[in-house]
Scaffold this active site. Structure first.
Site, PDB file in Angstrom:
ATOM      1  N   LYS A   1      83.604  -0.113  17.113  1.00  0.00           N
ATOM      2  CA  LYS A   1      82.839   0.148  15.891  1.00  0.00           C
ATOM      3  C   LYS A   1      81.451  -0.466  15.992  1.00  0.00           C
ATOM      4  O   LYS A   1      81.296  -1.664  15.820  1.00  0.00           O
ATOM      5  CB  LYS A   1      83.581  -0.425  14.675  1.00  0.00           C
ATOM      6  CG  LYS A   1      82.814  -0.278  13.365  1.00  0.00           C
ATOM      7  CD  LYS A   1      83.613  -0.793  12.181  1.00  0.00           C
ATOM      8  CE  LYS A   1      82.753  -0.865  10.921  1.00  0.00           C
ATOM      9  NZ  LYS A   1      83.463  -1.477   9.794  1.00  0.00           N
TER      10      LYS A   1
ATOM     11  N   LYS B   1      84.014  -4.723  17.267  1.00  0.00           N
ATOM     12  CA  LYS B   1      82.893  -4.266  16.442  1.00  0.00           C
ATOM     13  C   LYS B   1      81.653  -5.052  16.847  1.00  0.00           C
ATOM     14  O   LYS B   1      81.742  -6.253  17.113  1.00  0.00           O
ATOM     15  CB  LYS B   1      83.257  -4.496  14.975  1.00  0.00           C
ATOM     16  CG  LYS B   1      82.190  -4.201  13.961  1.00  0.00           C
ATOM     17  CD  LYS B   1      82.743  -4.355  12.526  1.00  0.00           C
ATOM     18  CE  LYS B   1      81.644  -4.394  11.492  1.00  0.00           C
ATOM     19  NZ  LYS B   1      82.135  -4.615  10.130  1.00  0.00           N
TER      20      LYS B   1
ATOM     21  N   ASP C   1      88.032  -6.837   8.917  1.00  0.00           N
ATOM     22  CA  ASP C   1      86.925  -7.053   9.843  1.00  0.00           C
ATOM     23  C   ASP C   1      86.652  -8.549   9.906  1.00  0.00           C
ATOM     24  O   ASP C   1      86.126  -9.136   8.949  1.00  0.00           O
ATOM     25  CB  ASP C   1      85.664  -6.318   9.375  1.00  0.00           C
ATOM     26  CG  ASP C   1      85.785  -4.794   9.514  1.00  0.00           C
ATOM     27  OD1 ASP C   1      86.929  -4.293   9.465  1.00  0.00           O
ATOM     28  OD2 ASP C   1      84.746  -4.132   9.660  1.00  0.00           O
TER      29      ASP C   1
END
Lengths: 370, 293
Positions: free
Chosen positions: A306, A270, A203
């Protein structure tokens, strides 16, 4: 570029968060429509050069410098803020009951990236989180496992050790999370270390300062470089790009950042780090889902989404599932293409599962910590 | 002269310091002792009970964490405000319970006095129920009563104010928070009490008051795993409710249960003979402390 399609009963895909127990057939409540379920993995296996070539093709720009990217990104249609908020509001009113609710609760568990990102994290905390990821509800053997455990880079070895052989992914936040304010070398090293330690999902954060001041090529190259650092081949670590929408100020910027990340080869986009308020919101997620849908129409590539931060209740999570279904469609309703970044959401979902199973309201005293 | 339009009151629930309608959107008619129409009250559902328990749980640590002295002051202030609404309470008690004005006045006075009586117990109950235990070893051994947590209270059906105060106040004394299911047929004093609590210094969520049918809500309240104790006193005279069944449900989660005293409601005008009701909702914490050498 190749799009990899998998039939539900084919051998295990290289990077699947779908639990083996549920991958073999439609989950409860999904029903059988007679069509063959297709599972897609997020992103492509394209090389860096192929990604750049595709970006040239999609943007129609000869050069992918700041000016070229700006021409393309600022040429994207604007987002109607009132409309997006209204649509989110409307989708949030859907009533999900009985068997559909049971399916949604289980799906939510399978989509959770169980997260701990505190300065006070310890190997022990990660171990207890991993134990919970493997067996979320000790009283219910039918409870599915979560998709991944998400930790800081230095704790990856502890997470991989605890989760080996379970099929649960280990996600690491890298690139000087949460601010991203470090040199590119440092951020790449951060990424390589996490991958070397066994993280199979990375991430990363984008440089919001660069994005907001129009240095789009810097952001593009950052993402491309981190993608390279994630490795190559089918076993490379998957790359989730955190846009930190709470700092992007407008929905237009969210749409532009989504496109920029997808053009640069993100597997997932995300919303947030969870360290900035506001974190994930439903309208922002819908804007990102629309970008993913448009990217899929243009390229055939599935990009995952996400939302992370601030989703604490099963009720909230279901609103997101409704938004996914209504924006990008059923294909995305699986952990390979949609995740929740959350720490406390799992507990509420477990309490709701208990209520549905027994008819009795549960309480936090009956849920394990972690 | 123009006739003034009546401004009618909407009677609502009291959850987490706010006055929501029932989640179900339902209401029911409240009638006076002679069968005349009094009001439409909110008909609480099990989801309202769930929300109330959540609010009570959130408030519990803060209320229990306040000093006993402070809790006493806050509860005494409630009595002051009850006194200020004397006429409204008297009218509602008279209408609901079919009492004459004088009798209703006496009931309100008794209710205020009962509240003050319990408020006084906050900083005394630990002395009375706590102990320094003699043990065979070099330790100080101390026992103190601690609040059990969230308490579900089924309030008395007949005595809608004095009975309510007599079951609610003792729950609050030690630092428990309460979800109260008011008298089904006579809910108005409970609703007015909630307005008193909202404007007093009692933190939001410490008391939550639901109006509705005991048969419908009580099983969910008693079965709720996040409720630590239940007072079933008010199940006497409630339609279609078996306190024994409720007690069996409560046993699944090892709740403390206060049973009804008998086949009919007790005489609430009698001053309690001690802190029995307070101690019914406490746990005993015992501390072993080494003696200095």
């Amino acid at each position: 570029m190749t799009i990899r399609l998998f039939v539900g009963t084919m051998p295990r895909m290289t990077h699947s968060a779908t639990d083996a127990r549920t991958a073999s057939g439609p989950a409860a409540g999904e029903g059988s429509t007679g069509t063959v379920a297709l599972h897609h993995t997020a992103g492509t296996q394209a090389s860096g050069a192929e990604i750049v070539a595709q970006a040239h093709h999609l943007t129609g720009q000869a050069t992918l410098d700041d000016a070229g990217l700006a021409r393309y990104l600022r040429g994207l249609p604007g987002v109607d803020k009132v409309g997006a908020d209204g649509r989110a509001q409307m989708l949030g009113t859907r009533s999900i009951k009985t068997s559909a609710k049971a399916w949604a609760l289980d799906a939510t568990v399978r989509m959770i990236d169980l997260t701990t990102l505190e300065g006070a994290d310890t190997p022990g905390k990660v171990a207890s989180l991993a134990a919970k990821a493997k067996n979320p509800d000790p009283n219910d053997p039918d409870c599915p496992r979560v998709a991944a455990v998400c930790v800081y880079g230095d704790l990856v070895p502890h997470a991989t050790a605890a989760l080996e052989g379970t099929g649960i992914h280990v996600a690491a936040v890298a690139t000087a999370f949460p601010s991203g304010r470090a040199s590119r070398e440092v951020r790449l090293l951060d990424t390589r270390e996490a991958v070397a330690a066994g993280a199979d999902e990375i991430d990363m954060v984008i440089d919001r300062g660069a994005f907001l001041s129009g240095r789009f090529s810097a952001v593009f190259e950052d993402i491309l470089a981190v993608r390279e650092a994630c490795g190559t081949g089918p076993d490379r670590a998957h790359l989730k790009v955190i846009l930190e929408t709470g700092e992007l100020a407008t929905y237009d910027n969210v749409r532009r950042a989504s496109w920029l990340a997808m053009l640069a080869g993100a597997d997932f986009i995300k919303t947030s780090t969870g360290k900035v308020a506001p974190a994930a919101t439903l309208p922002v997620t819908i804007v990102m889902l629309e970008a993913v849908r448009d990217f899929h129409r243009a390229t055939g590539v599935h990009i995952g989404v996400k939302p992370a931060g601030g989703i604490a209740t099963a009720k909230d999570a279901m609103k997101y599932l409704v938004a996914v279904n209504e924006t990008v469609g059923e294909d995305w309703l699986n952990p390979d293409l949609f995740r929740f970044g959350a720490s406390s959401l799992l507990n509420d979902v477990l309490m709701q599962r208990h209520k549905l199973r027994t008819g009795v309201y549960s309480g936090p005293d009956y849920i394990s910590v972690g | 002269m123009s006739t003034r339009l009546e401004v009618r009151k909407t009677y609502k629930l009291f959850i987490g310091g706010a006055f929501p309608r029932s989640e179900s959107g339902r209401t029911y008619e409240v009638r006076d002792a002679k069968g005349g129409f009094l009001a439409n009250a909110a008909l609480a559902s099990r989801k309202d009970a769930r929300d109330a328990v959540k609010a009570a749980r959130a408030a519990q640590a803060g209320w229990a964490g306040a000093t006993a002295y402070n809790r006493g002051q806050v509860l005494y202030r409630v009595a002051e405000l009850l006194e200020g609404r004397r006429d409204q309470f008297a009218a509602e008690v008279a209408a609901g319970e079919g009492l004459r004005a004088k009798e209703a006045e006496a009931v309100v006075s008794a209710a205020v006095d009962r509240w003050v009586w319990y408020a006084g117990w906050t900083d005394k109950v630990a002395q009375v129920a706590g102990a320094a235990n003699p043990v065979a070893g070099p330790y100080f051994n101390l026992s103190v009563p601690e609040p059990t947590g969230v308490v579900g209270v089924v309030a008395p059906q007949r005595s809608s104010l004095l009975g309510l105060v007599s079951v609610l106040a003792p729950v609050l004394v030690t630092g428990n928070t309460a979800v109260v299911l008011s008298s089904t047929d006579r809910p108005l004093p409970a609703i007015t009490l909630s307005e008193v609590l909202a404007t007093s210094d009692v933190p939001k969520g410490v008391v939550n008051i639901l109006t509705g049918r005991v048969t419908e809500v009580a099983p969910h309240l008693v079965g709720h795993m996040d409720v630590n104790a239940v007072d079933l006193t008010g199940t006497v005279g409630a339609d279609g409710v078996s306190w024994a069944e409720l007690e069996a449900t409560a046993a699944d989660t090892v709740k403390r249960v206060v049973r009804p005293g008998g086949e009919s409601e007790p005489d609430w005008t009698v001053t309690p003979d001690g802190p029995r009701r307070i101690l019914a909702f406490t746990e005993t914490k015992t501390v072993w402390h080494p003696k200095g050498i």
